[in-house]
Design a protein around this motif. Sequence first.
Motif, mmCIF file in Angstrom:
data_model
loop_
_atom_site.group_PDB
_atom_site.id
_atom_site.type_symbol
_atom_site.label_atom_id
_atom_site.label_comp_id
_atom_site.label_asym_id
_atom_site.label_seq_id
_atom_site.Cartn_x
_atom_site.Cartn_y
_atom_site.Cartn_z
ATOM 1 N N THR A 33 56.084 57.169 -17.445
ATOM 2 C CA THR A 33 57.121 56.688 -16.526
ATOM 3 C C THR A 33 57.888 57.856 -15.933
ATOM 4 O O THR A 33 58.127 58.862 -16.610
ATOM 5 C CB THR A 33 58.102 55.722 -17.224
ATOM 6 N N TYR A 34 58.253 57.693 -14.673
ATOM 7 C CA TYR A 34 58.955 58.743 -13.930
ATOM 8 C C TYR A 34 60.183 58.145 -13.255
ATOM 9 O O TYR A 34 60.085 57.209 -12.463
ATOM 10 C CB TYR A 34 58.026 59.370 -12.887
ATOM 11 N N PRO A 38 62.528 58.234 -5.111
ATOM 12 C CA PRO A 38 61.495 59.207 -4.792
ATOM 13 C C PRO A 38 62.073 60.559 -4.351
ATOM 14 O O PRO A 38 62.963 60.606 -3.505
ATOM 15 C CB PRO A 38 60.727 58.558 -3.647
ATOM 16 N N VAL A 43 57.108 64.066 -5.195
ATOM 17 C CA VAL A 43 56.332 62.837 -5.339
ATOM 18 C C VAL A 43 54.863 63.059 -5.003
ATOM 19 O O VAL A 43 53.972 62.675 -5.774
ATOM 20 C CB VAL A 43 56.907 61.706 -4.473
ATOM 21 N N PHE A 59 56.946 54.138 -11.740
ATOM 22 C CA PHE A 59 58.009 54.921 -11.120
ATOM 23 C C PHE A 59 59.257 54.052 -11.023
ATOM 24 O O PHE A 59 59.257 53.037 -10.320
ATOM 25 C CB PHE A 59 57.589 55.391 -9.729
ATOM 26 N N ASP A 61 62.448 53.790 -9.398
ATOM 27 C CA ASP A 61 63.070 54.395 -8.225
ATOM 28 C C ASP A 61 64.533 53.986 -8.074
ATOM 29 O O ASP A 61 64.928 52.860 -8.390
ATOM 30 C CB ASP A 61 62.319 53.990 -6.959
ATOM 31 N N THR A 76 53.293 55.674 -3.066
ATOM 32 C CA THR A 76 53.205 55.495 -4.514
ATOM 33 C C THR A 76 52.482 54.204 -4.862
ATOM 34 O O THR A 76 51.605 54.167 -5.733
ATOM 35 C CB THR A 76 54.620 55.502 -5.133
ATOM 36 N N HIS A 81 50.128 52.848 -8.353
ATOM 37 C CA HIS A 81 51.168 52.922 -9.370
ATOM 38 C C HIS A 81 52.112 51.719 -9.257
ATOM 39 O O HIS A 81 52.070 50.954 -8.297
ATOM 40 C CB HIS A 81 51.927 54.239 -9.232
ATOM 41 N N ASP A 180 60.563 62.593 -11.627
ATOM 42 C CA ASP A 180 59.680 63.074 -10.563
ATOM 43 C C ASP A 180 60.265 64.242 -9.783
ATOM 44 O O ASP A 180 59.820 64.536 -8.680
ATOM 45 C CB ASP A 180 59.282 61.922 -9.633
#
Length: 215
Positions: A33-34, A38, A43, A59, A61, A76, A81, A180
Motif C-alpha cells: 500500500t502507498y 498522487p 507515481v 494507493f 490517495d 494508476t 491498481h 508514493d
Amino acid sequence: MLSRALLVIALLFVAPVVPANAAPGCSGYVALTYDDGPNPAFVRPLLAALKAVRARATFFDVGARAEEQPGLVRETVRAGHWLGNHSWSHPALTTLPPEEVTAELAKTQDVLREITGRTPALFRPPYGDTNAAVRDEARRQGLAEVLWTVDTVDWSGVPTDAIVRSALGAKAGGIILMHDGYQTTVDAVPLVVKGLKKKGLCPGRIDHRGRVVAP
C-alpha cells in the motif's frame, strides 16, 4: 509410529494453509500500500517499478491531490491498481468535529468517483489516527477502514535497504505501509517483491472487509 489420524492432525499444525485460488508459488498474500499521493514526481516511476515485477498495489490517495492530478489517478487505475480514500486534506481526523470528518471522506469519495468512475471501498485514516466515531462514519459511507501490520517508515529518510527489511517482516495476510513520495520507496519495489516471493508470499488485494486476498 503415529496412527493415520494423529499424522493428519500433526500435518494440520505444521503445513501452511494455502488459499484455494492461490497462484503457483504463493502460499499466501500480502498487500503493498502507498499513501499520500498522487505525487507527480514519483507515481509514474512507482507504477513502472510495480509493472516490471508484475505486482499490483493499493494507493490511498488524498482527495485534494487527486483533484490536482486526475491524470495520474486514472493512470494508476489503468495499470491495474486499486484506490482507497485517504481523506481530503490529510488531517488528524479524531481532532475534527463530526461534520468535518464527514466532509473529509465524502469529498474524497466524490472526486475519486468523478475521476475514475469507481467508488472506493477502502479508507485509511491519516497517521492511523482513528476512533469509534471515525470508523462509524467510514462505515456509513460504505468504507472499510484499513490500517497496516508493517510500517516501513519510508517517510523518515531511511535508506532503501531499511525499507526492504521492514517490508519483508510481513506475514501472510499482512499489509505493508509505504508512500508514493520517495525514490527510496520506488527503488525498494523489486527487492520487496523478490524477497516476499522467496517466502512464498505474493502481492494481493484488500477486499471490502479489509482482508488480503488473491488479486
